[in-house]
Design an enzyme around this catalytic site. Structure first.
Site, PDB file in Angstrom:
ATOM      1  N   ILE A 166       0.834  -1.210   0.000  1.00  0.00           N
ATOM      2  CA  ILE A 166       0.000   0.000   0.000  1.00  0.00           C
ATOM      3  C   ILE A 166       0.860   1.247   0.000  1.00  0.00           C
ATOM      4  CG2 ILE A 166      -1.713   1.301   1.307  1.00  0.00           C
ATOM      5  CD1 ILE A 166      -2.804  -1.321   2.340  1.00  0.00           C
ATOM      6  N   GLY A 167       1.892   1.257   0.819  1.00  0.00           N
ATOM      7  CA  GLY A 167       2.744   2.433   0.904  1.00  0.00           C
ATOM      8  C   GLY A 167       3.943   2.171   1.778  1.00  0.00           C
ATOM      9  N   GLY A 169       6.395   4.201   4.556  1.00  0.00           N
ATOM     10  CA  GLY A 169       6.580   5.383   5.386  1.00  0.00           C
ATOM     11  C   GLY A 169       7.896   5.345   6.119  1.00  0.00           C
ATOM     12  N   PHE A 171       8.392   4.700   9.110  1.00  0.00           N
ATOM     13  CA  PHE A 171       8.437   3.704  10.178  1.00  0.00           C
ATOM     14  C   PHE A 171       8.187   2.292   9.666  1.00  0.00           C
ATOM     15  CE2 PHE A 171       7.257   7.723  12.098  1.00  0.00           C
ATOM     16  CZ  PHE A 171       8.149   7.808  13.151  1.00  0.00           C
ATOM     17  N   GLY A 172       8.093   2.115   8.353  1.00  0.00           N
ATOM     18  CA  GLY A 172       7.900   0.773   7.822  1.00  0.00           C
ATOM     19  C   GLY A 172       7.006   0.771   6.606  1.00  0.00           C
ATOM     20  N   ASP A 249       5.011  16.995   8.294  1.00  0.00           N
ATOM     21  CA  ASP A 249       5.564  16.219   7.168  1.00  0.00           C
ATOM     22  C   ASP A 249       4.549  16.149   6.031  1.00  0.00           C
ATOM     23  OD1 ASP A 249       7.479  14.787   5.809  1.00  0.00           O
ATOM     24  OD2 ASP A 249       6.926  12.867   6.675  1.00  0.00           O
TER      25      ASP A 249
END
Length: 382
Positions: A166-167, A169, A171-172, A249
């Site tokens: 899905i994406g 970021g 952090f993971g 962000d």
């Protein structure tokens, strides 16, 4: 304060009036006992409590020993005091008036002992049941964790396949998967954004996912609507939350699009609360040490260690706005030697506006102009 139809007891706050010399509360509807704190009012020279509904024992200190300065008549439920007040004597039920026989004392002791034993046994049973319930909960929790093992997740995401990605970021990575569970379980669920991130629509060629997809493109109206969606989200965070929030962000990859292409601001991993005492800035000791945000979108002052603020989100929104209509990322190779996206657009506004627009918008320009000419001709004929 006489003749004012006051009701209730004399407020305890009166106790702080230690310098009171004259107090008239007569002819009201005051109730309760005569306050004990009146006994320590050393400067009190006149006290009138007559014709109220006071009850109970009258103090016998010096303030209540002078019938020419203290008036209590009309309070039929008062008792005691000095004889000059002509009040009835108070009736007390003293404990020593009860004559308990030996048998009665024995019964009381036995009942007290039995009650104590029952109470202790009840507490032991409750503690035991609570411990067993806790152990059962932990045991069931352990079984639940075993059911959602790494292998289960691996199977649900088809081996963490890129098609289910899905994406990504800070952090993971996030994957979409279907768990084959035979029972209910608790989970943190987010609304699935079927159209992915805004970044995927603006820069489809830069995606790391090599899976063939239908070409993506946003027309002018869609881009304008998404810009308005993001602006509304920032307005909500800044002005309508109970405690304002700084996103810190904001960028296209953190704007997700649902089925109707409505923009949603996401990824609050760096977000900060803006408390009242910080006004327009968020005070954070680490902000002067660690750079927060994404290069190109974060304001330059963040790189110099300045504190995060609402104005920082406004700057990031401006960069996102320019990127949406130019199709250029603020980190493109063309931006070097002091040139940045903002300066590029500022210069183009003078005589090269068309050259600064996203080529995908220009491809649709001819069709849009034809559509607008048709509308204009129709309105003219009408």
């Amino acid at each position: 304060m006489g003749r004012n139809h006051f009701q209730g007891i004399i407020p305890p706050s009166f106790e702080s009036l230690r310098g009171l010399q004259y107090l008239d509360l007569s002819n009201n509807n005051l109730t309760g006992e005569v306050p004990k704190f009146l006994e320590v009012f050393v400067y009190l020279q006149f006290l009138n409590l007559s014709y109220n509904h006071f009850e109970g024992d009258v103090p016998t200190n010096k303030d209540f020993n002078n019938t020419s300065a203290t008036f209590l008549e009309g309070n039929v439920q008062l008792c005691g005091g000095i004889s000059e007040f002509q009040l009835p004597k108070c009736k007390y039920k003293k404990l020593n008036q009860w004559k308990l026989t030996f048998t009665l004392k024995l019964i009381v002791c036995i009942l007290s002992g039995v009650f104590g034993v029952i109470l202790m046994l009840s507490l032991l049973v409750i503690c035991s049941l609570s411990k067993k319930q806790k152990e059962s909960t932990l045991s069931n929790s352990g079984k639940f964790l075993l059911n959602v093992s790494y292998q289960t997740l691996l199977k649900a995401t088809d081996g963490f396949s890129s098609t289910n990605l899905i994406g990504v970021g800070g952090f993971g990575s996030m994957y979409r998967g279907i768990l084959d569970q035979g029972h209910e379980f608790k989970a943190l669920v987010y609304e699935f954004m079927s159209n992915g991130s805004l970044d995927e629509w603006l820069h489809p060629a830069t995606r790391t996912n090599n899976v063939p997809e239908k070409p993506k493109n946003l027309n002018l109206l869609q881009r304008l609507n998404i810009v308005i969606d993001v602006a509304n989200a920032l307005d909500y965070l800044c002005h309508h939350c109970h405690t304002p929030i700084i996103h810190c962000d904001l960028k296209p990859s953190n704007v997700l699009l649902d089925d109707e292409m409505i923009g949603h601001v996401s990824d609050f991993g760096l977000a900060r609360f803006l408390f009242e005492d910080t006004h327009d800035c968020f005070t954070n000791q680490s902000s002067s040490i660690v750079f927060r945000g994404t290069m190109g979108y974060a304001p330059p002052e963040y790189g110099m260690g300045n504190e995060m603020s609402i104005l920082g989100d406004v700057y990031s929104y401006g960069i996102l706005l320019l990127e949406m209509f130019t199709g250029k990322q603020p980190t493109d190779d063309m931006f070097k030697d002091g040139l940045n996206l903002h300066d590029f657009v500022k210069t183009a506004l003078l005589d090269q506006v068309i050259d600064s627009l996203d080529p995908n918008l220009l491809w649709e320009r001819e069709d849009e102009m034809t559509w607008m000419n048709d509308i204009f001709s129709q309105s003219k004929s009408n």
